[in-house]
Design a protein around this motif. Structure first.
Motif, short mmCIF file in Angstrom:
data_model
loop_
_atom_site.label_atom_id
_atom_site.label_comp_id
_atom_site.label_asym_id
_atom_site.label_seq_id
_atom_site.Cartn_x
_atom_site.Cartn_y
_atom_site.Cartn_z
N GLY A 108 0.80 -1.22 0.00
CA GLY A 108 0.00 0.00 0.00
C GLY A 108 0.84 1.27 0.00
N GLY A 109 0.31 2.29 0.64
CA GLY A 109 1.02 3.57 0.67
C GLY A 109 0.71 4.31 1.95
N ARG A 110 1.29 5.48 2.06
CA ARG A 110 1.03 6.33 3.23
C ARG A 110 0.69 7.73 2.72
N ALA A 111 0.13 8.54 3.61
CA ALA A 111 -0.31 9.87 3.20
C ALA A 111 0.86 10.71 2.69
N SER A 112 0.66 11.34 1.55
CA SER A 112 1.66 12.29 1.05
C SER A 112 1.65 13.53 1.94
N THR A 113 2.76 14.22 1.96
CA THR A 113 2.82 15.47 2.74
C THR A 113 2.73 16.66 1.79
N LEU A 114 2.47 17.84 2.37
CA LEU A 114 2.40 19.06 1.56
C LEU A 114 3.79 19.58 1.22
N ASP A 115 4.74 19.25 2.11
CA ASP A 115 6.12 19.75 1.95
C ASP A 115 6.18 21.26 2.00
N VAL A 116 5.56 21.86 3.00
CA VAL A 116 5.65 23.32 3.16
C VAL A 116 6.29 23.60 4.53
N TRP A 151 -11.27 11.35 -1.45
CA TRP A 151 -10.97 11.00 -0.06
C TRP A 151 -10.95 12.25 0.81
N ALA A 152 -10.42 13.36 0.27
CA ALA A 152 -10.39 14.62 1.03
C ALA A 152 -11.81 15.10 1.33
N TYR A 229 -5.76 19.17 8.37
CA TYR A 229 -5.79 17.77 7.92
C TYR A 229 -5.27 17.72 6.49
N VAL A 230 -4.24 16.90 6.26
CA VAL A 230 -3.60 16.84 4.94
C VAL A 230 -4.01 15.55 4.23
N GLN A 231 -4.63 15.69 3.07
CA GLN A 231 -5.03 14.53 2.27
C GLN A 231 -4.74 14.85 0.81
N VAL A 232 -3.46 14.75 0.45
CA VAL A 232 -3.06 15.15 -0.91
C VAL A 232 -2.45 13.99 -1.68
N GLY A 233 -2.96 12.79 -1.43
CA GLY A 233 -2.50 11.65 -2.21
C GLY A 233 -1.75 10.63 -1.38
N ILE A 234 -1.29 9.61 -2.08
CA ILE A 234 -0.67 8.46 -1.42
C ILE A 234 0.74 8.24 -1.97
N GLU A 235 1.71 8.06 -1.07
CA GLU A 235 3.09 7.71 -1.46
C GLU A 235 3.24 6.21 -1.33
N PRO A 236 3.61 5.51 -2.38
CA PRO A 236 3.74 4.05 -2.26
C PRO A 236 4.84 3.65 -1.28
#
Ligand code: FAD
Length: 306
Positions: A108-116, A151-152, A229-236
């Protein structure tokens, strides 16, 4: 001892593959780094799972897990840290080394971060990535949501049941979500949607107190919030593979239609597969397809032995 199949990850894809493998009489073993059930453990509602409309994540997890347990396929609660392409494959884990004739990667994956700036500093102090786990803590407070996909929006609706105000920020000019979810969000008076707006910074003292944003016209704003709450995709979850199994530039594993990777005998299923629709239903389908392909692979190996 060498197993027929090592399944890495006990989310919907891995549990389904384990069930199908057990039913087919394969000598399979599942490795899980955390809790069997994968992302289902963190989901409040799964609205789109065929045959179980609006089932809760934990309830679906229990059903899949009970079905998985019908056969004696063991789960080893250890994190896989390496796969070595040997004959048989070596699966190195946090607890030891195991051998298997075929491998199914279903991590699976985990939540992507915004990186800000400020995001990682305030993670756990107002910035959160699991709405079901942390959302109820923001009762009667103001919560920002970063992201505008299905999902967001699902989670914004969940947060709106608890928070006084939910402000959703999406960088695109339109929400990249299904029509029915967009309508439900639009008609929810607790949720404000700001499209074409990017979050650029997270600030606060002990905990988060505001975010900086900029819109597509270049206008900046500082928005007071109690949570983000950050929901900007999934990192494999594929870093641990190193060069052993090739991935694309997004870290996803590329497979053919049988879910076979470029490495003979290694298969991939679920969210980490390139082209996956990243839904529970698709992960379950992948688990079935991959297991059937593994069976064919193992049979072909046996047939080709002198
Ligand atoms: C916020 C959000 C909301 C969602 N809502 C929905 C929805 O409403 N409907 C829907 O259909 N889908 C939804 N999804 C997507 C759905 O959760 C996933 O598509 C599905 O869980 C993927 O299943 P999987 O088995 O591929 O991976 P996962 O569920 O991620 O499971 C992978 C498992 O592998 C384990 N693992 C990882 N690395 C290792 C390792 N190195 N060694 C051993 N184990 C490892 C993990 O601990 C985990 O248990 C949502 C996703 C998110 C992020």
């Amino acid at each position: 001892m060498t197993s027929d199949l090592a399944i890495i990850g006990a989310g919907p894809a891995g549990l389904t593959a384990g069930h199908v493998a057990g039913r087919a009489g394969l000598d399979a073993v599942v490795f899980e780094a955390e809790t069997p059930g994968g992302e289902l453990v963190n989901r409040d509602r799964i609205e789109n799972y065929p045959g179980r409309p609006d089932v809760s994540g934990p309830e679906l997890r229990t059903t899949l897990y009970e079905q998985f347990q019908q056969y004696d396929v063991p789960i080893v609660l250890e994190e896989v840290v390496d796969i070595r392409d040997e004959d048989p494959f070596t699966i190195a884990t946090s607890g030891g080394e195991y051998a298997a004739r075929a491998v199914l990667i279903a991590c699976g994956g985990r939540a992507s971060t915004l990186d800000v700036p400020g995001e990682s500093a305030y993670a756990g102090r107002g910035v959160f990535y699991c709405a079901k786990c942390d959302g109820p803590l923001y009762r009667d407070e103001v919560v920002a949501v970063a992201g505008g996909d299905d999902w967001a929006l699902t989670d914004a609706l969940f947060l709106a049941d608890h928070a006084a105000e939910v402000i959703l920020f999406e960088t695109e000019s339109e929400l990249p979500a299904g029509a029915s979810l967009r309508e439900r969000v639009a008609s929810n008076s607790t949720i404000e949607v700001r499209t074409g707006t990017e979050i650029t910074k997270v600030t606060g003292e002990d905990v988060i107190d505001s975010i900086n944003v900029i819109d597509s016209a270049g206008r900046t704003d500082i928005v007071d919030v109690d949570g983000l709450y950050v929901q900007v995709g999934i990192e494999p979850n594929t870093e641990f593979l190193g060069d052993a199994i090739p991935t694309n530039d997004r870290g996803e594993i590329v497979t053919d239609a049988d879910l076979q990777t470029e490495t003979d005998g290694v298969f991939a299923a679920g969210d980490l597969r390139c082209g996956s629709p990243q839904t529970v239903g698709a992960a379950v389908g992948d688990g079935i397809t991959a297991c059937r392909s593994v069976q064919q692979y193992l049979e072909s190996q046996t047939d080709s032995q002198p």
